[in-house]
Every structure is written in C-alpha cells, then in structure tokens.
Enzyme design. Sequence first.
Site, PDB file in Angstrom:
ATOM      1  N   GLU A  64       0.824  -1.211   0.000  1.00 47.08           N
ATOM      2  CA  GLU A  64       0.000   0.000   0.000  1.00 47.08           C
ATOM      3  C   GLU A  64       0.855   1.256   0.000  1.00 47.08           C
ATOM      4  O   GLU A  64       0.515   2.248  -0.638  1.00 47.08           O
ATOM      5  CB  GLU A  64      -0.974   0.020   1.172  1.00 47.08           C
ATOM      6  CG  GLU A  64      -1.894   1.221   1.076  1.00 47.08           C
ATOM      7  CD  GLU A  64      -3.258   1.017   1.678  1.00 47.08           C
ATOM      8  OE1 GLU A  64      -4.027   1.983   1.651  1.00 47.08           O
ATOM      9  OE2 GLU A  64      -3.564  -0.081   2.161  1.00 47.08           O
ATOM     10  N   HIS A  90      -0.790 -13.749  -0.545  1.00 48.50           N
ATOM     11  CA  HIS A  90       0.534 -14.166  -0.088  1.00 48.50           C
ATOM     12  C   HIS A  90       0.834 -15.534  -0.711  1.00 48.50           C
ATOM     13  O   HIS A  90       0.116 -16.498  -0.468  1.00 48.50           O
ATOM     14  CB  HIS A  90       0.579 -14.244   1.440  1.00 48.50           C
ATOM     15  CG  HIS A  90       0.180 -12.959   2.089  1.00 48.50           C
ATOM     16  ND1 HIS A  90       0.991 -11.846   2.084  1.00 48.50           N
ATOM     17  CD2 HIS A  90      -0.938 -12.602   2.728  1.00 48.50           C
ATOM     18  CE1 HIS A  90       0.387 -10.870   2.707  1.00 48.50           C
ATOM     19  NE2 HIS A  90      -0.803 -11.290   3.116  1.00 48.50           N
TER      20      HIS A  90
END
Length: 151
Positions: A64, A90
């Site tokens: 982010e 992930h």
Amino acid sequence: MKIWQRNFTIAQLNEFIPCTAMAALDIEFTEFGDDYLKARMPVTDNSSQPMGYLHGGASALLAESVASMAGNMCCELDYACLGQEFNCNHLRSARIGDVVEATAKPVHLGRKTQVWQVDIVNAGNGKLLCCARITMFITHVENHRKPKSEK
C-alpha cells in the site's frame, strides 16, 4: 508512456518516510521509471511474525505504501490518492535477514480513481512472494505533507 504528473526524485520520496509506519519497517523507495515505482524492505524482527517469517501485514503495508506514493505522484498538485480497497495474496514467505522489493504499476489511471498492481519479490532470488491490488480514489486536498525540499 510516462505517467507522472509531478516532478520528483527518489530522495524527495524518501523524505516522506520519517514519522510514518514506513519508518518503523525500514521501507525505502529505490527506483522509478516511466510507469513504475519500487521500494524495498528488510525482513527484521519488526516486520516478522513470531515464527521468524515475513508478516503478511508488513507485506500489505509495503504494497500500500508504494502504490499510494506512486498514485500521488500521478495526481496534480492539490490532489491526493487515498486507499479505497485492498487485496493481497501471499504466495511465499521470506525469513528474517531477507530483503523484499515491491514494484507498483498502474492498471487504471482515471480522473476519480486509480488501480495499482504491486508485486513483492524476494530481492535475493527474485521469487514472487505477494501480489496486491489497490484501488484509490482521488480527492482535493488543501494542506498535505510535502517533502522538506519543497517547503
């Protein structure tokens, strides 16, 4: 195609880091090109989970951070990008002592929204660890942080 609306250097981007969540994880911006921005982060005790692996939340913060900075550099002055939706997959992990590198590239650069793809790889072996997609909305801002060199 060059996407940047603002002139900046890597040094100026790194001036934003002190006193933010990025500083706690030793994130630094390292490189940019016509359509991408890169940042890296060492995997340390501060960015790991108790078993010694990279914490998924640290990966999310890295993703982010690089997408948000890139998005803001694509906005005109007095406008800013703010996160609206975030998705993170992930795929592999890294261990304490590794360094991870995130590359943000735009998927969509609109007038009111942006969508960014961020891939995080292990800098040591190039293996993909995480892929994230961040949607941001663009809003007018009156007083936003500027790098020290612009004040």
